[in-house]
Design a protein around this motif. Structure first.
Motif, PDB file in Angstrom:
ATOM      1  N   PRO A  17       0.865  -1.183  -0.100  1.00 23.18           N
ATOM      2  CA  PRO A  17      -0.022  -0.029  -0.212  1.00 23.18           C
ATOM      3  C   PRO A  17       0.730   1.240  -0.041  1.00 23.18           C
ATOM      4  CG  PRO A  17      -0.601  -1.569   1.377  1.00 23.18           C
ATOM      5  CD  PRO A  17       0.703  -1.994   1.036  1.00 23.18           C
ATOM      6  N   ALA A  18       0.468   2.224  -0.721  1.00 24.39           N
ATOM      7  CA  ALA A  18       0.914   3.612  -0.994  1.00 24.39           C
ATOM      8  C   ALA A  18       2.400   3.433  -1.673  1.00 24.39           C
ATOM      9  CB  ALA A  18       1.380   4.131   0.444  1.00 24.39           C
TER      10      ALA A  18
ATOM     11  N   SER B 212      14.953  -3.398  11.569  1.00 25.69           N
ATOM     12  CA  SER B 212      15.619  -3.809  10.262  1.00 25.69           C
ATOM     13  C   SER B 212      15.150  -2.679   9.343  1.00 25.69           C
ATOM     14  CB  SER B 212      15.698  -5.173   9.921  1.00 25.69           C
ATOM     15  OG  SER B 212      14.170  -5.459   9.716  1.00 25.69           O
ATOM     16  N   LEU B 213      14.800  -1.341   9.461  1.00 21.35           N
ATOM     17  CA  LEU B 213      14.329  -0.571   8.266  1.00 21.35           C
ATOM     18  C   LEU B 213      15.089   0.789   8.608  1.00 21.35           C
ATOM     19  CD1 LEU B 213      11.894  -0.550   6.215  1.00 21.35           C
ATOM     20  CD2 LEU B 213      11.050   1.019   7.907  1.00 21.35           C
ATOM     21  N   THR B 214      15.414   1.288   7.619  1.00 24.08           N
ATOM     22  CA  THR B 214      16.294   2.488   7.579  1.00 24.08           C
ATOM     23  C   THR B 214      15.511   3.692   6.741  1.00 24.08           C
ATOM     24  OG1 THR B 214      18.426   1.601   7.691  1.00 24.08           O
ATOM     25  CG2 THR B 214      18.488   3.864   6.970  1.00 24.08           C
ATOM     26  N   PHE B 215      15.247   4.647   7.324  1.00 31.12           N
ATOM     27  CA  PHE B 215      14.656   5.810   6.661  1.00 31.12           C
ATOM     28  C   PHE B 215      15.710   6.813   5.878  1.00 31.12           C
ATOM     29  CE2 PHE B 215      11.321   4.955   9.187  1.00 31.12           C
ATOM     30  CZ  PHE B 215      10.037   5.339   8.896  1.00 31.12           C
ATOM     31  N   ALA B 216      15.736   6.377   4.658  1.00 33.11           N
ATOM     32  CA  ALA B 216      17.014   6.854   3.786  1.00 33.11           C
ATOM     33  C   ALA B 216      16.752   8.342   3.550  1.00 33.11           C
ATOM     34  CB  ALA B 216      17.449   5.823   2.829  1.00 33.11           C
TER      35      ALA B 216
ATOM     36  N   LEU C  14       1.102   2.001   7.078  1.00 33.64           N
ATOM     37  CA  LEU C  14       0.641   3.312   6.298  1.00 33.64           C
ATOM     38  C   LEU C  14      -0.795   3.037   5.970  1.00 33.64           C
ATOM     39  CD1 LEU C  14       3.721   4.169   3.829  1.00 33.64           C
ATOM     40  CD2 LEU C  14       3.359   5.112   6.262  1.00 33.64           C
ATOM     41  N   GLU C  15      -1.153   1.950   5.515  1.00 33.84           N
ATOM     42  CA  GLU C  15      -2.488   1.631   5.141  1.00 33.84           C
ATOM     43  C   GLU C  15      -2.869   0.274   5.944  1.00 33.84           C
ATOM     44  OE1 GLU C  15      -4.323   3.272   3.279  1.00 33.84           O
ATOM     45  OE2 GLU C  15      -2.744   4.711   2.191  1.00 33.84           O
ATOM     46  N   PRO C  16      -3.342   0.539   7.316  1.00 36.58           N
ATOM     47  CA  PRO C  16      -3.689  -0.727   7.962  1.00 36.58           C
ATOM     48  C   PRO C  16      -5.003  -1.387   7.527  1.00 36.58           C
ATOM     49  CG  PRO C  16      -3.992   1.547   9.323  1.00 36.58           C
ATOM     50  CD  PRO C  16      -3.352   1.705   7.931  1.00 36.58           C
TER      51      PRO C  16
ATOM     52  N   HIS D 109       7.743  -4.479   4.342  1.00 33.81           N
ATOM     53  CA  HIS D 109       6.175  -4.980   4.301  1.00 33.81           C
ATOM     54  C   HIS D 109       5.510  -4.418   5.519  1.00 33.81           C
ATOM     55  CE1 HIS D 109       5.668  -7.240   0.511  1.00 33.81           C
ATOM     56  NE2 HIS D 109       6.920  -6.982   0.361  1.00 33.81           N
ATOM     57  N   ASN D 110       6.112  -4.634   6.496  1.00 33.72           N
ATOM     58  CA  ASN D 110       5.372  -4.294   7.908  1.00 33.72           C
ATOM     59  C   ASN D 110       5.188  -2.670   7.792  1.00 33.72           C
ATOM     60  OD1 ASN D 110       5.131  -6.811   8.884  1.00 33.72           O
ATOM     61  ND2 ASN D 110       7.042  -6.533  10.160  1.00 33.72           N
TER      62      ASN D 110
END
Length: 460
Positions: free
Chosen positions: A151-152, A190-194, A233-235, A227-228
């Motif tokens: 989503p998004a 395990s996510l980076t806001f680049a 963002l679009e629950p 994916h999480n």
């Protein structure tokens, strides 16, 4: 698509010959002109003159399949030949000729996958004398399939054999992260806001950077974390193969979208007006439900509950029809719309009037060909917003500025605009943090602002 067998160092000026000065050829020439000696052949003398003036490249007007035209353009001395006309057979003939009379690395742009299948066949080693084939229809379908289920998402690219994903998300007024800081939104190990793309500018965020509606957020992380984040963002529309996907148009692109989705466990519905084509598709796509109808028939769309679709994909042969059916689908209540657009200048227009994701096959194939000319240090490259930034995967060697040092130290030696987004070691994901030690042999995925690409590549 098979990978290139050879690459040329981006920063070593090689002689590149591009046949076809249309939208694809011009985009490639524009990307390469600063660092390579580029010559473009086009049949139109006016077009050749226009390209020479706009991009400071050498041009030759003439038929790209004519040996005298190729010789005038210097094909015997070319290091790379890129055949990018709109005709598959012409591109194959050009590459075959280049292979016969020189030692250039050849790239052929094609649309029909039958040529790609022949080229990739094990028994047809280097068929047609082509070193690499770039298939427009298949690449476009792959781009569409990557964003279905997120989503998004407006763009998704895999790295490190699929263990790392880069995704770009459009932030709407309704997104839960609107007006949050990056520190508040970053709830994933395990996510980076680049980066944020805001008003056509790239913003490298820190923890205090606030996310605004209209921003595009670029994240890099494990497949699960990306994916999480998409689900957050679009629950109301969690990702999964049970999503309702409708494809308008049984074009070559539409066919490949349905085929690839079927491999991922989806059961897409396809609407095709031509009865013979619909029958053919029904036989070729057992995992899809093929319906024969006009995609603009409102009664049919309502009867088939298009309003319940999670994603509607417009892959008809006309830009205007793709816009029309996308808007009809949104009016009926479909959640997301993805449309293919043949005219690059229409991309922003489609997204402005309500199409969620607009994909131009010419831009997709131009970016892929440009990617094949990137630095030989790069294992994989994705372009952000065509030219604003790159996401690069490298294998770290002992001479790299990254090797044997914690991230906070090595990043200090890199130019502004570089973010280390992910690391894989022995095929295992390693979350990058300031004290993470990068080792020789690690695969590192970095976000690099366009202004920092040359300096960064030299140091890696």
């Amino acid at each position: 698509m098979a990978a290139a067998t050879r690459r040329y160092d981006r920063w070593y000026a090689v002689k590149v010959l591009i046949i076809g000065g249309g939208q694809v050829g011009e985009s490639i020439a524009s990307d390469l002109a600063a660092d390579h000696n580029v010559t473009v052949i086009d049949q139109s003398s006016d077009r050749a003159e226009e390209l020479a003036y706009a991009h400071d490249v050498l041009t030759v007007s003439g038929d790209g399949t004519d040996i005298s035209t190729l010789e005038e353009a210097g094909i015997e001395d070319a290091d790379m030949v890129i055949a990018s006309t709109d005709d598959d057979e012409t591109n194959i003939v050009v590459c075959s000729t280049a292979s016969a009379i020189g030692d250039a690395f050849t790239i052929a742009r094609i649309k029909q996958t039958k040529y790609l299948n022949t080229w990739e066949a094990p028994e047809a080693d280097r068929a047609f004398g082509v070193d690499n084939m770039v298939c427009t229809n298949l690449l476009t379908a792959q781009s569409i399939v990557r964003i279905v289920g997120l989503p998004a998402a407006v763009d998704v690219d895999p790295f490190a054999g699929g263990r790392v994903q880069m995704a770009e998300f459009e932030i709407s007024e309704q997104c839960p992260v609107v007006d949050q800081t990056v520190e508040e939104a970053d709830r994933y190990d395990s996510l980076t806001f680049a980066a944020l793309v805001r008003d056509d500018a790239v913003v490298i965020p820190d923890g205090e950077t606030r996310i605004h509606a209209g921003d595009r957020v670029v994240v890099i992380g494990s497949h699960k974390s990306v994916h999480n984040f998409a689900d957050a963002l679009e629950p109301a529309h969690a990702t999964g193969s049970d999503e309702e996907v409708v494809i308008f148009g049984g074009s070559e692109i539409g066919y490949h979208v349905a085929r690839l989705l079927g491999k991922r466990g989806f059961t897409p519905r396809m609407i095709e007006q031509d009865p013979d084509r619909a029958r053919e598709l029904a036989e070729q796509l057992p995992q899809a439900q093929v319906m024969e109808s006009d995609a603009t028939d409102m009664e049919f769309l309502e009867r088939e509950h298009i309003d319940e679709a999670d994603v509607v994909i417009a892959a008809l042969e006309s830009d205007e029809k793709n816009l029309l059916v996308s808007l009809l689908a949104r009016r009926l209540g479909a959640d997301r719309t993805v449309a293919t657009i043949d005219t690059p200048s229409y991309v922003d227009l489609f997204q402005t009037v309500g199409v969620d994701v607009a994909i131009n096959p010419r831009i997709v194939v131009a970016e892929e060909i440009t990617r094949l000319t990137q630095s030989d240090k790069a294992e994989n490259v994705a372009l952000i917003e065509s030219d604003k930034a790159e996401v690069i995967e490298i294998e770290v060697d002992a001479d790299s500025v990254l090797a044997g040092r914690p991230i906070r130290e090595s990043v200090a030696d890199l130019p502004a605009g570089v973010v280390i987004g992910a690391i894989t070691r022995n095929k295992e994901f390693v979350t990058p943090r300031g004290d993470t030690m990068i080792q020789s042999g690690d695969h590192v995925v970095l976000f690099v602002d366009a202004a920092a690409i040359e300096e960064t590549t030299a140091k890696l």
